[in-house]
Scaffold this active site. Structure first.
Site, PDB file in Angstrom:
ATOM      1  N   HIS A  37       0.655  -1.294   0.119  1.00 53.83           N
ATOM      2  CA  HIS A  37       0.069  -0.103  -0.075  1.00 53.83           C
ATOM      3  C   HIS A  37       1.031   1.214  -0.020  1.00 53.83           C
ATOM      4  O   HIS A  37       0.319   2.496  -0.101  1.00 53.83           O
ATOM      5  CB  HIS A  37      -0.928  -0.104   1.399  1.00 53.83           C
ATOM      6  CG  HIS A  37      -1.922  -1.143   1.134  1.00 53.83           C
ATOM      7  ND1 HIS A  37      -2.934  -1.050   0.185  1.00 53.83           N
ATOM      8  CD2 HIS A  37      -2.258  -2.103   1.792  1.00 53.83           C
ATOM      9  CE1 HIS A  37      -3.560  -2.347   0.390  1.00 53.83           C
ATOM     10  NE2 HIS A  37      -3.121  -2.944   1.204  1.00 53.83           N
ATOM     11  N   ASN A  38       2.107   1.144   0.179  1.00 57.97           N
ATOM     12  CA  ASN A  38       2.931   2.326   0.213  1.00 57.97           C
ATOM     13  C   ASN A  38       2.904   2.827  -1.364  1.00 57.97           C
ATOM     14  O   ASN A  38       3.069   1.840  -2.255  1.00 57.97           O
ATOM     15  CB  ASN A  38       4.618   2.047   0.543  1.00 57.97           C
ATOM     16  CG  ASN A  38       5.118   3.127   0.883  1.00 57.97           C
ATOM     17  OD1 ASN A  38       5.501   4.062  -0.210  1.00 57.97           O
ATOM     18  ND2 ASN A  38       5.610   3.470   1.794  1.00 57.97           N
ATOM     19  N   GLN A  39       2.966   4.173  -1.608  1.00 56.13           N
ATOM     20  CA  GLN A  39       2.752   4.485  -2.871  1.00 56.13           C
ATOM     21  C   GLN A  39       4.211   5.030  -3.487  1.00 56.13           C
ATOM     22  O   GLN A  39       4.353   5.408  -4.568  1.00 56.13           O
ATOM     23  CB  GLN A  39       1.839   5.848  -2.724  1.00 56.13           C
ATOM     24  CG  GLN A  39       0.547   5.816  -2.241  1.00 56.13           C
ATOM     25  CD  GLN A  39      -0.047   6.978  -1.950  1.00 56.13           C
ATOM     26  OE1 GLN A  39       0.446   7.798  -1.617  1.00 56.13           O
ATOM     27  NE2 GLN A  39      -1.527   6.862  -2.375  1.00 56.13           N
ATOM     28  N   SER A 136       5.268   8.735   1.108  1.00 59.73           N
ATOM     29  CA  SER A 136       4.565   8.069   0.211  1.00 59.73           C
ATOM     30  C   SER A 136       3.654   6.812   1.341  1.00 59.73           C
ATOM     31  O   SER A 136       3.191   5.919   0.541  1.00 59.73           O
ATOM     32  CB  SER A 136       5.626   7.256  -0.529  1.00 59.73           C
ATOM     33  OG  SER A 136       6.349   6.502   0.191  1.00 59.73           O
TER      34      SER A 136
END
Length: 167
Positions: A37-39, A136
């Site tokens: 889920h980290n962008q 992020s």
């Protein structure tokens, strides 16, 4: 004490992105920004106009280095339960003095979030250009992905001008 990762950097690196410290998923996978889920990889994909998300980890790192971008973290070691930056305790800073000596082509340090940016003044005092980017992390929901992308694109803009905290 938890231990972080070595720097991803080479002699052509001109820009270093500093996070605070790898989260649990990253430590388990032994990869920067492994939490799905980290962008981070999506933001860099938009910034570099290259699909990094679908690449293997080694290919992602190779692509970053080919663009003159490296990765590291502020902390070499720390104590932390969970993955939140606010839970970091007893942090030991990485050797940035040695980094400057070993990689003289490095001229800009970008911080992935405000926790990492707490040492921005040190890098400015060493003559580096700096840029604070929105984190992020999925915990940073203040900005949309599009808003974050617009700010992250500053990574590839003209780096001859000193950049400041715009977040």
């Amino acid at each position: 004490m938890l231990s972080g990762f070595p720097a991803v950097i080479n002699d052509q690196t001109h820009t270093l992105i500093l996070g605070s410290f790898p989260g649990e998923a990253s430590l388990q996978a032994q990869q920067y920004y492994a939490f799905r889920h980290n962008q981070f990889w999506g933001l860099l994909s938009a910034t570099l106009n290259t699909d990094l998300v679908s690449l293997s980890y080694e290919e992602k790192l190779h692509c970053l280095l080919s663009h003159g971008i490296g990765l590291w973290d502020v902390f070499e070691r720390c104590q932390r339960k969970g993955s939140l930056d606010s839970a970091i305790r007893a942090g030991q800073i990485n050797d940035f003095v040695g980094l400057k000596k070993q990689f003289p082509t490095l001229r800009r340090v970008c911080f992935n979030g405000k926790t990492a940016a707490k040492i921005q003044h040190y890098f400015q005092s060493q003559g580096y250009q700096t840029l604070v980017l929105p984190s992020s992390s999925p915990a940073n929901a203040m900005l949309s992905m599009e808003q974050k992308c617009a700010l992250w694109r500053q990574l590839v803009q003209d780096d001859r001008t000193t950049l400041s905290d715009r977040v």
